[in-house]
Design a protein around this motif. Structure first.
Motif, PDB file in Angstrom:
ATOM      1  N   THR A 117       0.854  -1.201   0.000  1.00 17.74           N
ATOM      2  CA  THR A 117       0.000   0.000   0.000  1.00 17.74           C
ATOM      3  C   THR A 117       0.874   1.230   0.000  1.00 17.74           C
ATOM      4  O   THR A 117       1.817   1.341   0.807  1.00 17.74           O
ATOM      5  CB  THR A 117      -0.907   0.026   1.234  1.00 17.74           C
ATOM      6  OG1 THR A 117      -1.682  -1.172   1.277  1.00 17.74           O
ATOM      7  CG2 THR A 117      -1.840   1.224   1.199  1.00 17.74           C
ATOM      8  N   ALA A 118       0.549   2.199  -0.918  1.00 13.17           N
ATOM      9  CA  ALA A 118       1.361   3.405  -1.032  1.00 13.17           C
ATOM     10  C   ALA A 118       1.254   4.221   0.242  1.00 13.17           C
ATOM     11  O   ALA A 118       0.172   4.389   0.803  1.00 13.17           O
ATOM     12  CB  ALA A 118       0.910   4.227  -2.232  1.00 13.17           C
ATOM     13  N   VAL A 119       2.397   4.743   0.725  1.00 16.07           N
ATOM     14  CA  VAL A 119       2.415   5.587   1.916  1.00 16.07           C
ATOM     15  C   VAL A 119       1.930   6.983   1.546  1.00 16.07           C
ATOM     16  O   VAL A 119       1.987   7.396   0.385  1.00 16.07           O
ATOM     17  CB  VAL A 119       3.820   5.651   2.539  1.00 16.07           C
ATOM     18  CG1 VAL A 119       4.284   4.277   2.964  1.00 16.07           C
ATOM     19  CG2 VAL A 119       4.804   6.259   1.539  1.00 16.07           C
ATOM     20  N   THR A 120       1.369   7.769   2.548  1.00 13.63           N
ATOM     21  CA  THR A 120       0.911   9.152   2.348  1.00 13.63           C
ATOM     22  C   THR A 120       1.998  10.088   2.813  1.00 13.63           C
ATOM     23  O   THR A 120       2.395  10.076   3.992  1.00 13.63           O
ATOM     24  CB  THR A 120      -0.371   9.431   3.138  1.00 13.63           C
ATOM     25  OG1 THR A 120      -1.378   8.537   2.689  1.00 13.63           O
ATOM     26  CG2 THR A 120      -0.841  10.851   2.944  1.00 13.63           C
ATOM     27  N   CYS A 121       2.501  10.933   1.893  1.00 12.02           N
ATOM     28  CA  CYS A 121       3.587  11.846   2.219  1.00 12.02           C
ATOM     29  C   CYS A 121       3.109  13.263   2.462  1.00 12.02           C
ATOM     30  O   CYS A 121       3.920  14.169   2.678  1.00 12.02           O
ATOM     31  CB  CYS A 121       4.625  11.836   1.073  1.00 12.02           C
ATOM     32  SG  CYS A 121       5.500  10.262   0.906  1.00 12.02           S
ATOM     33  N   ASN A 122       1.760  13.531   2.429  1.00  8.34           N
ATOM     34  CA  ASN A 122       1.222  14.886   2.619  1.00  8.34           C
ATOM     35  C   ASN A 122       1.381  15.293   4.074  1.00  8.34           C
ATOM     36  O   ASN A 122       0.844  14.653   4.984  1.00  8.34           O
ATOM     37  CB  ASN A 122      -0.251  14.912   2.225  1.00  8.34           C
ATOM     38  CG  ASN A 122      -0.834  16.309   2.284  1.00  8.34           C
ATOM     39  OD1 ASN A 122      -0.134  17.273   2.571  1.00  8.34           O
ATOM     40  ND2 ASN A 122      -2.131  16.404   2.008  1.00  8.34           N
ATOM     41  N   ASP A 123       2.176  16.381   4.307  1.00 12.34           N
ATOM     42  CA  ASP A 123       2.369  16.876   5.678  1.00 12.34           C
ATOM     43  C   ASP A 123       1.384  17.985   6.024  1.00 12.34           C
ATOM     44  O   ASP A 123       1.522  18.669   7.040  1.00 12.34           O
ATOM     45  CB  ASP A 123       3.791  17.377   5.865  1.00 12.34           C
ATOM     46  CG  ASP A 123       4.118  18.541   4.907  1.00 12.34           C
ATOM     47  OD1 ASP A 123       3.218  18.918   4.102  1.00 12.34           O
ATOM     48  OD2 ASP A 123       5.237  19.067   4.985  1.00 12.34           O
TER      49      ASP A 123
END
Length: 679
Positions: A117-123
């Motif tokens: 599953t792709a990780v979420t990089c939005n901070d």
């Protein structure tokens, strides 16, 4: 079961080859997948007599057909028990973690498969650019907010992102009375004088190079205090002060006008009460207070209307005559503020040809009686004294013969009876001559044609010409009809004054004081006030005197109405009222009722009553319960009637005046009918 079968086969083989010495046999446990693991346990191998020559062979292979599955294998995510410990995938703590080699995914074992599953990089920051490197993972690089404009200060807001606010740092001229502006296009500075106007007309505004803007409250200029209810406003100590009140006038003098919240409004009404209860006070918008006299007329003829300046209208009961709107009563009078019915109207027209009655609205009704007997043989008529008359009518039965009597019978029809000695012409007399008639007399009919008819007679006809000698009855005592009119001697009017026919009238007043003498004269007349009775004697006119003395103590007033004395006397013939009296009295005074009346009838009964009247209706009565009533008729008989103890409540009338088919207290009782208006 496989183990048992394997054991049986093994024993069978041993039996065939023999087993005199167990050390001679050296069998190897099976390893079907050649992964150095057998499916037998060590205990099973010894029980079955296996002895392995390969020291590397191990026990407990749970899938001997798959070399990748044995107790020495690594547990991987494939939905199988790879290390034969009875646990599969995530259940086994020895599971080798899934890893796709990318730092941009999170790996997990799901349903026997590795899932990435792709990780979420939005901070969640507008000030960074977010991305992911498979080798290093997420990176959040700060954005560049420099707009290259020296007239702006660049910054970054975590929500809004880059911001660029104008600045004047490089343009500051150190003058507090100017505002510096940096031109973002040219990068040059401009300077504008500060606006020190505080919006207050009552201050003088200026700018001090040290203090900056200043305001001085030192003028008296005209201003507006924002209140429309003041005029001529002016400045004072920096404030706008309201001037004189604005004048409000709506043209209506009945209200005190005022200014409220900047608008003229109608204020309270002026007082116009003059303190006089006999006037109606009001206000005219143009004239102001006005007064008009109140109308105290209550439209009741039984009250006298006036006005008291303190209390207002006064309606005092009076005793005037009035009308109860009932055409069947007369002499109505006021009592207790209401119109009380008087005596019953006499509708008798003394005619036997009418039926007499009275309608409360129309009055006396004298309706002609119907005298038609339904018999065609009678002529119907009415005589005022005797009533209907039915006279025989023979017109339809006339047979044209003048010598018959024509009659009509309602049952048998026409009858035509011959009349004796009737004739029309001499021929009808032939053969009926009387004996002894001489030649000087003729026998014939008194008429030769009719009508009228004649009779067969004899008359002197000395010349024999067929006609009687005399035109009149010449001899009133010879039994002959000389003039041939059928009338003989004294029966003929020609002999009325003849001595043989005149009978003198002798007046007879024997034992008479008055009346006719029998010959058209009078036997005398009676003095005034007397009458001539049936025996032709003069006697005094009868008088009826009635007196009722009734002490009033103890008489109740059940409904707070007006108490009334009543007395009536009836004749012995038709039961009609021949005299009556009425008198109102107070609840405590002693009083009596008396009167004298001319009457031809000796009273058969007299009734005395006390009644209570409320609103023109009797609500309570007592027949002679209080007091004693006596009457004297013709100065001879004296009768005393004592109270019979009869009383009642309520007082029911004998006329259904309201038309509800029930005699009750709602029906009006005529004042002259108290004797019959009883329950």
């Amino acid at each position: 079961m496989q183990r048992s079968m394997f054991l049986i086969v093994t024993l069978w083989v041993l039996a065939l080859v023999g087993c005199a010495d167990e050390n001679i046999i050296n069998l190897v446990a099976p390893d079907n997948d050649h992964d150095n693991y057998t499916s037998l346990t060590e205990e099973q191998a010894h029980e079955m007599g296996y002895a392995s020559v390969d020291a590397a062979l191990k026990f407990g292979d749970c899938a001997d057909a798959n070399p990748a599955i044995n107790p020495g294998a690594a547990e991987v995510c494939d939905g199988k028990d790879n290390d034969c410990d009875g646990k599969t995938d995530g259940q086994d703590d020895n599971l080798v973690a899934c890893n796709d080699g990318s730092a941009c995914t999170t790996d997990a074992c799901t349903s026997g498969q590795c899932v990435s599953t792709a990780v979420t990089c939005n901070d969640n920051s507008a000030c960074t650019t977010d991305s992911c490197d498979p080798a290093t993972g997420c990176t959040n690089t700060a954005v560049n907010c420099n707009d290259g404009n020296v007239c702006t200060t660049d910054a970054c807001d975590l929500v809004l992102g880059c911001t660029h606010s104008n600045n004047t740092a490089q343009c500051d001229d150190s003058n507090v009375c100017t505002t510096e502006v940096c031109n973002s296009l040219t990068g040059g500075c401009t300077y504008a004088a500060n606006n020190c106007n505080d919006g207050n007309v009552c201050t003088t505004d200026a700018c001090d190079l040290v203090l900056g803007c200043t305001t001085t409250p030192n003028n008296t200029a005209q201003c507006d205090d924002d209140d429309a209810c003041t005029i001529e406003d002016a400045c004072f100590q920096g404030f706008c002060i309201g001037g004189a009140p604005a004048q409000c006038d709506d043209g209506n003098v009945c209200f005190d006008d005022a200014c409220n919240d900047g608008a003229c409004v109608q204020g309270s009404s002026i007082a116009c009460d003059d303190g006089n209860a006999c006037t109606t006070d009001s206000c005219d918008p143009a004239l102001g207070c006005t007064t008009a006299a109140v109308n105290c007329n209550d439209s009741n003829v039984c009250t006298t209307d006036s006005c008291d300046t303190d209390t207002g209208c006064v309606n005092t009961n009076n005793a005037l005559t009035c009308t109860d709107s009932n055409a069947c009563t007369t002499d109505d009078f006021c009592l207790g503020g209401a119109c009380v019915s008087g005596a019953t109207t006499n509708c008798n027209d003394s005619s036997a040809c009418t039926t007499d009655s009275c309608d409360p609205a129309l009055g006396c009704m004298n309706t002609a009686v119907d005298c038609n007997d339904g018999n065609v043989c009678t002529t119907d008529a009415c005589d005022a004294a005797t009533g209907c008359k039915h006279t025989d009518n023979t017109a339809q039965c006339d047979d044209g013969n003048m010598c018959t009597v024509d009659t009509c019978d309602g049952v048998d029809g026409c009858e035509n009876a011959p009349m004796p000695d009737c004739c029309v012409g001499d021929a009808m007399c032939a053969g009926s001559e009387p004996a002894g008639l001489t030649a000087d007399f003729r026998w014939g009919c008194t008429v030769n044609s009719g009508p009228p008819t004649g009779t067969c007679v004899s008359c002197l006809d000395s010349d024999g010409d067929g006609w009687c000698d005399s035109p009149t009855e010449s001899d009133c005592d010879n039994t002959f009809d000389e003039d041939g009119d059928g009338l003989v001697d004294c029966a003929d009017a020609d002999c009325d004054n003849d001595a043989a026919c005149v009978v003198p009238c002798v007046p007879d007043c024997t034992g008479m004081e008055c009346g006719d003498d029998g010959c058209g004269g009078s036997c005398g007349s009676c003095a005034d006030g007397d009458k001539c009775n049936a025996t032709f004697q003069c006697e005094e006119e009868p008088r009826l005197s009635i007196t009722w003395t009734a002490p009033m103590s103890g008489v109740p007033q059940n409904a707070g109405g007006q108490l009334v004395l009543l007395a009536k006397c009836y004749d012995a013939v038709g039961g009609t009222v021949v005299s009556w009296g009425v008198k109102a009295y107070g609840p405590t005074a002693s009083t009596s009722l008396s009167w004298t009346a001319d009457t031809w009838f000796e009273p058969a009964d007299c009734i005395a009553q006390v009644v209570e009247v409320v609103g023109g209706k009797t609500v309570w009565y007592a027949n002679g319960l209080y007091g004693v009533l006596s009457y004297i008729w013709d100065g001879l008989a004296v009768t005393t009637v004592k109270g019979n103890g009869t009383s009642g409540w309520p007082f029911f009338p004998d006329t259904d005046s309201d038309g509800d088919c029930t005699l009750d207290g709602a029906d009006a009782c005529p004042f002259d009918g108290y004797d019959t208006c009883v329950p």
